[in-house]
Every structure is written in structure tokens, then in C-alpha cells.
Enzyme design. Sequence first.
Site, mmCIF file in Angstrom:
data_model
loop_
_atom_site.group_PDB
_atom_site.id
_atom_site.type_symbol
_atom_site.label_atom_id
_atom_site.label_comp_id
_atom_site.label_asym_id
_atom_site.label_seq_id
_atom_site.Cartn_x
_atom_site.Cartn_y
_atom_site.Cartn_z
ATOM 1 N N ARG A 239 3.592 -5.607 -9.546
ATOM 2 C CA ARG A 239 4.456 -6.641 -8.996
ATOM 3 C C ARG A 239 3.897 -7.068 -7.637
ATOM 4 O O ARG A 239 3.528 -6.216 -6.816
ATOM 5 C CB ARG A 239 5.886 -6.114 -8.807
ATOM 6 N N GLU A 268 5.528 -16.295 -7.244
ATOM 7 C CA GLU A 268 4.798 -16.913 -8.372
ATOM 8 C C GLU A 268 5.534 -18.171 -8.823
ATOM 9 O O GLU A 268 6.767 -18.186 -8.818
ATOM 10 C CB GLU A 268 4.723 -15.914 -9.533
ATOM 11 N N HIS A 287 -0.197 -14.049 -14.049
ATOM 12 C CA HIS A 287 0.701 -13.000 -14.567
ATOM 13 C C HIS A 287 0.609 -12.921 -16.100
ATOM 14 O O HIS A 287 1.593 -13.157 -16.811
ATOM 15 C CB HIS A 287 2.140 -13.268 -14.111
HETATM 16 C C1 DGY Z 1 6.439 -6.983 -17.547
HETATM 17 O O1 DGY Z 1 6.683 -6.776 -18.737
HETATM 18 O O2 DGY Z 1 7.137 -6.546 -16.624
HETATM 19 C C2 DGY Z 1 5.277 -7.842 -17.260
HETATM 20 O O3 DGY Z 1 5.032 -7.976 -15.918
HETATM 21 C C3 DGY Z 1 5.525 -9.179 -17.896
HETATM 22 O O4 DGY Z 1 4.345 -9.841 -18.140
#
Ligand code: DGY
Length: 325
Positions: A239, A268, A287
Site C-alpha cells: 500500500r 492513486e 496498481h
Molecule cells: C489487494 O487485493 O489488496 C490488491 O492490492 C488489489 O489489487
Amino acid sequence: MKKPVVFCAVNKLAVSEEMFSLLNEKTELIYLDKKVSNNELVDMIGDAEGLLMLGHRIDKRLLDAAPKLKAVSTLSVGFDSFDIEEMKRHGVVGLNTPDVLNDTVADLIVALMFGVGRRICELDNMVRQGQWKNRPFYMNFGHELSHKKLGIIGMGRIGETLARKVIAGFNMKVSYFNRTRKKAVEEELGVNYLTKDDLLKDSEYIVVIAPLTEETRGMIGKREFSLMRNDAIFINAGRGPVVDENALIEALQNKQIFGAGLDVFEKEPISEDHPLTKIPNIILLPHIGSITVECREAMARVAVQGLIDYLNGKTPANLIPFFKE
Ligand code: DGY
């Protein structure tokens, strides 16, 4: 039997055809044919008992607007947009999509490690711009992956999968830092636990794959970058807000580290003139850790089936542990 009312706050293309049909069949579906904003969701959630979403804020405002809500299922493994305490107060549980994305995200991390280590995007760009002819090969030196030291920050299921792959495939020496020590994983894989500072000082590749919590927010900042080796390759695929982006930019601009690969950002999407886009040896991805056809289908299956099961009185395997009694 009356079907449960479910609000689908994402576009059906994000759910998969098969799972969208299942939702239609098994629930009283509310669906707007687009990704719904947070404000629209608050205005429209009404009497829904289930919510299928991605990235929406599940906070007091939404929960107060949804008196019948019982379960929220996110099409992601991360659930940092959930206010867990507030959900518990409202008697609402959360479901996520663990495990099915471990290989997919770990594979992308390996791609980023290779990509930055061998400067793939930077040198591809150089060739496209017609600069190959003016450039001696020694200006293209990169770094190997094989036999190198990898430090993983956040040894969850994805971290373990990554460790397994790079040990088997590239003979990497893997260390990790995690909130809790994983002795069984250390024994099984031969990985080494280090303090965060020791890991940062020692590792040639550093991968951050920690979830976003109050504890991890900003955990990699100016001080942490100053501890890293000058040839360190830094990857964040967890993250964005776990890393202080300004400190990363400074570390790259001052050549404190070799390069970086980012799949996640503080905010983002980033714009095309974001300072990160001006740095050569950095790979910036939108992402896409879990974004393959196979993985998103699997995630949709887990998210949708879990929601339907919960609303029909069963306890699904993807109930987030915080919500287990
Ligand atoms: C998640 O599943 O948390 C990923 O970051 C999504 O792409």
C-alpha cells in the site's frame, strides 16, 4: 425464500460474467452499471443487506445510512478502507479475498525486481529514442537477482510466496521483518528474521508488502532510506502510504539507492507530471499486483460466493479474522 438485497458498487466487468450472473440469480441485486462513488453509495445503499465493493470507505457515514447491512465483501485482499471498530459497532462483518492472489502478486514483484535491477524500462526507452548507437555498453550496467540478498518487509502470505519463489528460482538469501516473528516459516524456508534497521542496511533488494495500518503508515521514510545501501533496489507492492513518497523521491534523486519499482502510491492514480515520473530508473505501475484474468476471476469467486454464503447463514472461509467471534 426471500433473496437478500445486495448492492454491487463496482462495474460488472470487475466481477466477471460468471460471478455477476450468480449474484443476479441468488440476490436481489442493485447495480448501476458503473463504479459507484462513495457519496453515491451513501445516498443509494438504503436497505441493502450485502455490499460488494472495492476501495469504498466503509465508515460511520456509510454504516449509518445502511441500517440493514450485514456484510461487506471487498474484491481485494487489503481492507484498509474498512473502519473495523465502526463495522463491529454496527454489527457488520467484512470479507476479503486472501490466498488466491499470492502467486500473482509475488510474480509481479519478481518482475519489478528484475525490471529495476536490469533497468528494463529505462533501457527500452533509450532504444526507442534512438540513443543506442551513442551509448557504450558499460553505461547499461544493471544488477543480478541470483544469489542476492532480499529483505521482505511484511511477511504475510504474499511475502512467504515470494520468498519460496526466489529461493527456488534464484538462490536468493531472504530475510524478513514482520510485526510478529514466523518461526515455522523460518524453519521451512530457511529465511532469516532481522530488525527493520538491520534488514534495510543489509539487503540488496527490499520489498515492502505490508498492509496499511496505523502502525505501518509512513514506516519507510527519510531515516529508513538513509540506512539503505547505495545499490539497493526498493519495491513497494503493498500500500502506497506505508512509504513516505517525498523521502523516496529524495533518495532516488540523490542516488542514495539504485532504483525503485512501485505498484502502489500515496494517492492513486498519480498524474503524468508527478515528480516520480521524472526519475529514470523507476518503474511505475497502475496498481496491477492482482490484475490478471485468472486472478481476478478467482478473487471475484471468493468475494461473491463468500457474500452469498454469509447472507444465507453460513460462515465463509474469507471472513476477515477481526470479525470472527
Ligand atoms: C489487494 O487485493 O489488496 C490488491 O492490492 C488489489 O489489487
